[in-house]
Design an enzyme around this catalytic site. Structure first.
Site, mmCIF file in Angstrom:
data_model
loop_
_atom_site.group_PDB
_atom_site.id
_atom_site.type_symbol
_atom_site.label_atom_id
_atom_site.label_comp_id
_atom_site.label_asym_id
_atom_site.label_seq_id
_atom_site.Cartn_x
_atom_site.Cartn_y
_atom_site.Cartn_z
ATOM 1 N N ARG A 1 -1.929 -4.735 -1.061
ATOM 2 C CA ARG A 1 -0.717 -4.813 -0.552
ATOM 3 C C ARG A 1 -0.455 -6.049 -0.395
ATOM 4 O O ARG A 1 -0.993 -6.736 0.814
ATOM 5 C CB ARG A 1 -0.582 -3.981 0.673
ATOM 6 N N GLU B 1 6.444 6.306 -7.381
ATOM 7 C CA GLU B 1 6.707 6.645 -6.051
ATOM 8 C C GLU B 1 8.242 7.145 -5.709
ATOM 9 O O GLU B 1 8.507 7.453 -4.551
ATOM 10 C CB GLU B 1 6.423 5.496 -4.993
ATOM 11 N N CYS C 1 -2.452 6.318 -5.277
ATOM 12 C CA CYS C 1 -3.112 5.265 -4.062
ATOM 13 C C CYS C 1 -2.442 5.429 -2.761
ATOM 14 O O CYS C 1 -2.412 4.756 -1.920
ATOM 15 C CB CYS C 1 -2.825 3.791 -4.705
ATOM 16 N N HIS D 1 3.440 2.214 7.898
ATOM 17 C CA HIS D 1 2.797 1.164 7.474
ATOM 18 C C HIS D 1 1.857 0.540 8.797
ATOM 19 O O HIS D 1 0.658 0.041 8.486
ATOM 20 C CB HIS D 1 3.519 0.073 6.858
ATOM 21 N N ARG E 1 9.443 8.825 6.284
ATOM 22 C CA ARG E 1 8.008 8.753 6.542
ATOM 23 C C ARG E 1 7.724 8.197 7.909
ATOM 24 O O ARG E 1 6.681 8.184 8.304
ATOM 25 C CB ARG E 1 7.243 7.926 5.526
ATOM 26 N N ASN F 1 2.733 8.373 -0.664
ATOM 27 C CA ASN F 1 3.333 8.097 0.664
ATOM 28 C C ASN F 1 4.926 8.226 0.350
ATOM 29 O O ASN F 1 5.675 8.844 1.292
ATOM 30 C CB ASN F 1 2.905 6.854 1.186
ATOM 31 N N ASP F 2 5.357 7.396 -0.676
ATOM 32 C CA ASP F 2 6.528 7.206 -0.675
ATOM 33 C C ASP F 2 7.302 8.449 -1.626
ATOM 34 O O ASP F 2 8.424 9.034 -1.480
ATOM 35 C CB ASP F 2 7.097 6.107 -1.510
ATOM 36 N N ARG G 1 -0.619 -5.739 -6.233
ATOM 37 C CA ARG G 1 0.775 -5.063 -6.106
ATOM 38 C C ARG G 1 1.558 -6.226 -5.709
ATOM 39 O O ARG G 1 1.587 -6.877 -4.682
ATOM 40 C CB ARG G 1 0.786 -3.995 -5.104
HETATM 41 C C1 PEP Z 1 2.905 4.616 -1.526
HETATM 42 O O1 PEP Z 1 4.020 4.742 -1.272
HETATM 43 O O2 PEP Z 1 2.041 5.740 -1.586
HETATM 44 C C2 PEP Z 1 2.130 3.515 -1.295
HETATM 45 C C3 PEP Z 1 0.783 3.381 -1.702
HETATM 46 O O3 PEP Z 1 2.535 2.556 -0.969
HETATM 47 P P1 PEP Z 1 3.162 2.144 0.556
HETATM 48 O O4 PEP Z 1 2.465 2.985 1.261
HETATM 49 O O5 PEP Z 1 2.598 0.680 0.771
HETATM 50 O O6 PEP Z 1 4.534 2.207 0.536
HETATM 51 MG MG MG Z 2 5.247 2.930 -1.434
#
Ligand code: PEP
Ligand code: MG
Length: 588
Positions: free
Chosen positions: A298, A430, A501, A191, A464, A453-454, A334
């Site tokens: 976010r 996710e 996203c 993040h 990650r 991402n998740d 979100r």
């Molecule tokens: C993701 O997990 O792809 C996402 C957009 O949420 P974050 O990166 O905030 O976990």
């Molecule tokens: Mg996520």
């Protein structure tokens, strides 16, 4: 001494500045001149800190069972020995005296020199002692001054060099005018990396030991595009910095032109290009960079910036800013995704063994229902007062029952508000379970947003934020493509929108793949929007589908990556700006 390193390029942009070094507790290590009359008391201050550090270590040792042995005990003994070593303290004392400098700076200089010796030996065991030096230095520095009593002060040319930074730190440093941020650890989907991109501060992470190489005040060159960091660059490198800087300014101008393009392929397929936003300060950028909606706001940063959660009114005002920032039907907020690598200052949850698998996202909201209800009420009030429909996006849903519980709470809160709010409920896909259950989830949700991402982290079992396994972390893994394809197919009969996203949505070589798989909305950090719009306008849906179909038949990440990049360049390379080609060939 000149040092050149290449690591993970996190956020584009280049900077030439002076090192501001942060120790592990993220306090600045500064060189201060001591007046001659204070030298003795400075030396005493250092010796007191050494004494305190030793007492702490001895008490840890006392607390260990008498039968305990092994690495832990050995490391502890080694640390105690280093503290007792008169050579070490002698060197620091001499430096304080001869240079008339503050104890913090003297400690840092002596430990940097020591770590240099360890770095040049072949022996793995000795190399591992580097970590001990880090921790010992951190302990002495902490004891030299009470943590948290120093305010961040940055000059006009400051480049932050730190072991690690949190997302909240990045925002703070950017606000104080840091030219760039470089760190020992970190990955491109942490993040802090996502926020560095959002706030547009050049950043390179994963440099391993840059904090031990850099000294406060050193000249430093940072290229956030290639991931290159040079300490003490030569004159010719400074010239090339100037050239890069002017190329970059020209590129920025071009990007603003691309921002005006519609989110549409050459053969007319509309793909909405939305912004991911972390802070309300970025909403202006979203509009300048051509966002066609807010695909994901976010809300964590509103919650993590201080130890106390924001009240309903503060949240209401914040969400109102978000949903009125663009004239678009896609305004997505979100709900709180606390956990993973995002925690409010000092929160106990951060000490869970596996935070990414723990009380995170919707799990936390369903546990702390009052906080969730307050957030929902603030979101719905923002919708009611502006007359705008808001999309509420739920993070970390792993099955239908969480979705039902969350929807029931939203309905309950809405019924208490009477007429006015208008909302849609979406689910972040996710977790692998959500992807597998996508058809059932799609039957009860108004839209889906794939958080790659998740999804990558949980599907491929790759942390990650761990740079040691980041080489395995890839959106081109066949399992990821197949899951995305399955989610799009599951949602199609329900006629609900599917967005992506995660960071993948803003990576150029992934765009034709996602379009070809049938994704209808891409949401990304604002700086990527113009580039993605330009690429989109150069490709066709028809050929993107062929690429996606063929990719689904391939079996390895490397095969897919090579195939996609080759096809994109073959089909559309001639119509793309040259700087895009480099990025497509070497996807970040
Ligand atoms: C993701 O997990 O792809 C996402 C957009 O949420 P974050 O990166 O905030 O976990
Ligand atoms: Mg996520």
């Amino acid at each position: 001494m000149r040092v050149e390193r290449k690591a993970i390029p996190i956020s584009g942009g280049i900077a030439l500045g002076r090192v501001v070094l942060l120790d592990r507790s993220r306090m600045i290590v500064e060189r201060k001149q001591i007046d001659p009359a204070s030298v003795e008391s400075e030396k005493d201050r250092f010796m007191t800190a050494v004494g305190r550090s030793k007492a702490e270590l001895l008490s840890i040792k006392d607390g260990m069972g008498s039968t305990e042995e092994g690495d832990h005990l050995q490391i502890l003994n080694l640390n105690i020995m280093m503290l007792e070593d008169e050579l070490l303290s002698g060197e620091v004392l001499r430096l304080i005296e001869s240079e008339g400098v503050n104890a913090e700076w003297a400690v840092n200089s002596v430990l940097s020199r020591k770590s240099e010796k360890f770095r040049n030996v072949e022996d793995i065991y000795m190399k591992e002692r580097l970590a001990d030096i880090y921790y010992l230095g951190e302990r002495i520095l902490r004891n030299l001054r009470g943590a948290g009593d120093e305010k961040l002060r940055l000059g006009k040319d400051s480049v932050l060099v730190a072991h690690d930074v949190s997302a909240v730190d990045v925002v703070e440093y950017a606000k104080h005018g840091a030219l760039a941020i470089v760190t020992d650890i970190g990955t491109s989907t942490s993040h802090s990396a996502i926020v560095a991109k959002s706030v547009g501060v050049p950043a390179v992470m994963g440099l391993e030991d840059i904090t031990l190489r850099a000294c406060p005040g050193d000249r430093i060159f940072v290229d956030g595009f290639s991931g290159t960091v040079i300490l003490d660059p030569g004159e010719h490198e400074i010239d090339s910095f100037r050239k890069l800087k002017s190329d970059y300014a020209a590129l920025e101008k071009k990007l603003l032109e691309y921002a005006k393009l519609p989110g549409r392929t050459l053969d007319g397929r509309v793909v909405r290009i939305n912004a991911n936003v972390e802070l309300t300060d970025e909403l202006g950028h979203a509009s300048c960079f051509g966002a066609e909606g807010i695909g994901m706001y976010r809300t964590e940063f509103l919650f993590t910036k201080s130890a106390n959660y924001p009240g309903e009114q503060e949240q209401y005002e914040n969400y109102k800013k978000v949903i009125t920032s663009l004239d678009s039907p896609i305004m997505t907020i979100r709900t709180l995704d606390i956990g993973g690598d995002k925690f409010p200052t000092g929160m106990e949850l951060s000490r869970m063994l596996n935070p990414a698998l723990g009380l995170r996202g919707i799990r936390y909201s369903l546990r702390d229902v009052e906080t969730f209800k307050t957030q929902i009420k603030a979101i719905l009030r923002a919708s009611a007062s502006t007359g705008k429909k808001v999309r509420i996006l739920l993070p970390m849903i792993s099955g239908i029952s969480e979705l039902r519980k969350a929807k029931a709470i939203i309905s309950e809160v809405a019924s208490g508000l009477g007429e006015g709010p208008s909302w849609a409920v979406g689910v972040m896909i996710e977790t692998p379970s959500a992807a597998i259950m996508a058809s059932d989830i799609a039957a009860e949700a108004d839209f889906l947003s794939i958080g790659t991402n998740d999804l990558i982290q949980y599907t491929l079992a790759i942390d990650r934020v761990n740079e040691h396994v980041s080489y395995l972390y890839s959106p081109f893994h066949p399992a990821i493509l197949r899951l995305i394809s399955g989610v799009v197919d599951a949602a199609r009969p329900r006629g609900i929108p599917v967005a992506v996203c995660g960071e993948m949505a803003g990576q150029l070589p992934c765009v034709p793949l996602l379009v070809g798989l049938g994704v209808g909305e891409l949401s990304m950090n604002t700086h990527s929007i113009p580039r993605v719009k330009k690429l989109l306008g150069s490709i066709t849906e028809k050929e993107s589908r062929e690429i996606a179909r063929a990719s689904l038949g391939l079996k390895t990440e490397a095969d897919i990556r090579d195939y996609v990049t080759r096809e994109v360049i073959k089909k559309w390379g001639d119509s793309l700006p040259p700087e895009f080609i480099e990025e497509i060939v070497v996807p970040s």
